[in-house]
Every structure is written in structure tokens, then in C-alpha cells.
Motif scaffolding. Structure first.
Motif, mmCIF file in Angstrom:
data_model
loop_
_atom_site.group_PDB
_atom_site.id
_atom_site.type_symbol
_atom_site.label_atom_id
_atom_site.label_comp_id
_atom_site.label_asym_id
_atom_site.label_seq_id
_atom_site.Cartn_x
_atom_site.Cartn_y
_atom_site.Cartn_z
ATOM 1 N N LEU A 126 0.815 -1.208 0.000
ATOM 2 C CA LEU A 126 0.000 0.000 0.000
ATOM 3 C C LEU A 126 0.856 1.269 0.000
ATOM 4 O O LEU A 126 0.612 2.180 -0.791
ATOM 5 N N LEU A 127 1.868 1.336 0.870
ATOM 6 C CA LEU A 127 2.715 2.527 0.913
ATOM 7 C C LEU A 127 3.527 2.719 -0.374
ATOM 8 O O LEU A 127 3.539 3.832 -0.913
ATOM 9 N N PRO A 128 4.198 1.698 -0.879
ATOM 10 C CA PRO A 128 4.906 1.922 -2.147
ATOM 11 C C PRO A 128 3.971 2.342 -3.289
ATOM 12 O O PRO A 128 4.323 3.196 -4.104
ATOM 13 N N LEU A 162 4.180 5.784 -5.334
ATOM 14 C CA LEU A 162 4.253 5.702 -6.783
ATOM 15 C C LEU A 162 3.147 6.555 -7.415
ATOM 16 O O LEU A 162 3.383 7.255 -8.407
ATOM 17 N N PHE A 163 1.947 6.513 -6.827
ATOM 18 C CA PHE A 163 0.853 7.363 -7.297
ATOM 19 C C PHE A 163 1.213 8.843 -7.153
ATOM 20 O O PHE A 163 0.977 9.641 -8.072
ATOM 21 N N LEU A 164 1.789 9.237 -6.007
ATOM 22 C CA LEU A 164 2.177 10.638 -5.813
ATOM 23 C C LEU A 164 3.285 11.040 -6.781
ATOM 24 O O LEU A 164 3.311 12.170 -7.276
ATOM 25 N N LEU A 204 -3.815 11.228 4.617
ATOM 26 C CA LEU A 204 -2.541 10.518 4.686
ATOM 27 C C LEU A 204 -2.224 10.119 6.120
ATOM 28 O O LEU A 204 -1.708 9.021 6.364
ATOM 29 N N LYS A 205 -2.531 10.985 7.071
ATOM 30 C CA LYS A 205 -2.301 10.647 8.479
ATOM 31 C C LYS A 205 -3.112 9.417 8.873
ATOM 32 O O LYS A 205 -2.608 8.512 9.533
ATOM 33 N N LYS A 240 -3.178 3.543 10.062
ATOM 34 C CA LYS A 240 -3.563 2.164 9.749
ATOM 35 C C LYS A 240 -2.332 1.328 9.411
ATOM 36 O O LYS A 240 -2.260 0.155 9.766
ATOM 37 N N HIS A 241 -1.380 1.930 8.743
ATOM 38 C CA HIS A 241 -0.139 1.233 8.412
ATOM 39 C C HIS A 241 0.627 0.864 9.694
ATOM 40 O O HIS A 241 1.156 -0.244 9.800
#
Length: 172
Positions: free
Chosen positions: A5-7, A11-13, A158-159, A164-165
Motif C-alpha cells: 500500500l505505501l509503495p 508511486l501514485f504521488l 494521509l495521516k 492504519k499502516h
């Protein structure tokens, strides 16, 4: 799936930075203004603020290298500046209490440091001949306004995602 999810987010940003440059009109902030989106870097700073220094610096180094390879002729400027500024932001947050306002202000400060660092490096190696006063008026202020708006709008979602991460990391 949660590991990716984070990568995927970063990548989307990364792609969003490029899409903004391609599809948003250049005269949005006025004639002769240069606006540089740093949505990826803002997300990396928020990761450093809300998750951890270690993860923030690692992601900053990886995406700094990717940014240099894809967009810049000289490898190393963003590879150095992304993790260095993420480290500085983490040190600043050791002094200050982390809340939404401080996160926004420190993120905008980090983006300002990035812009000045890139300008100074480009000026030093003669990639640009723009003087500092013109740089401040034509690029620095419009870039800070755009990226501050992004941090304000995307900061809370994002926070929540980063929280959740963190919970998923603890559960593993």
C-alpha cells in the motif's frame, strides 16, 4: 496486500507530480510563474512525521533516486536532498510536539528547503541563470502555496492511512 500500500501510494504521488505538470495550465498562478509540485516529497515528509524517521528516510532515498533517474539530468541532487531533509524534519519534531498545524508548517518548511537546495545546486553548476530574487518571486512563492494547499488537503487522509499502516505493522 497491505505491504504494497505505501509503495503504491508513493508511486501514485510520483505520477501525480508529472500529471500536474502536464495537465494543469501554466498560468494558473499568474503569467511567468513557475510552479513545481512536490506532492511526492510532501507525502514522504508526512510519512516521516507520522510513522517513523527510519521509514521516511528509506522511502525518501528510494524515491529520490527514482526522481533523479526519471526527471533530472544529474543523479544525486534529489537522492541526497530527500533523505537529508526528511532527517532534518524528524530532528525538528524531536523538539516540537506533533499535531496537525506543526505537521503542515514543518512539511512546508521541508519543501522550502528542497526548493532552495535545488535552486542553489542548479545555480552552482550553471543549469540556471535566474538570480535569487527572481527565483523567489517567480518560483519559490507559487510552489510553496501549491504544496501548502496539497499538505492541508491531503494531510489528514494521509495521516489516517499512516495510522492504519502502523497498526498493521504492530499486528505482524
Amino acid at each position: 496486500m497491505k505491504k504494497f500500500l505505501l509503495p503504491l501510494l508513493f508511486l501514485f504521488l510520483f505520477i501525480l507530480d508529472s500529471l500536474y505538470v502536464q495537465y494543469v495550465p501554466t498560468d494558473l498562478f499568474g503569467h511567468n510563474k513557475i510552479v513545481a509540485p512536490h506532492f511526492l516529497f510532501a507525502g514522504l515528509l508526512l510519512l516521516t512525521i507520522f510513522v517513523s524517521r527510519k521509514q521516511g528516510i528509506i522511502y525518501a532515498a528510494v524515491f529520490g533516486l527514482l526522481f533523479d533517474v526519471v526527471y533530472i539530468e544529474i543523479i544525486g541532487i534529489y537522492l541526497f536532498l530527500f533523505p537529508f531533509i526528511a532527517y532534518l524534519v524528524s530532528k525538528i519534531l524531536n523538539i516540537l510536539q506533533t499535531n496537525a498545524l506543526i505537521a503542515v508548517l514543518v512539511s512546508v518548511l521541508g519543501i522550502a528547503l528542497l526548493e532552495i537546495g535545488v535552486y542553489e545546486m542548479d545555480y552552482l553548476i550553471h543549469v540556471t541563470d535566474l538570480d535569487f530574487k527572481s527565483f523567489i518571486q517567480l518560483r519559490f512563492y507559487p510552489t510553496l502555496i501549491l504544496n501548502a494547499l496539497f499538505v492541508i488537503i491531503a494531510g489528514y487522509p494521509l495521516k489516517r492511512l499512516f495510522e492504519k499502516h502502523i497498526e498493521a505493522m504492530r499486528a505482524e
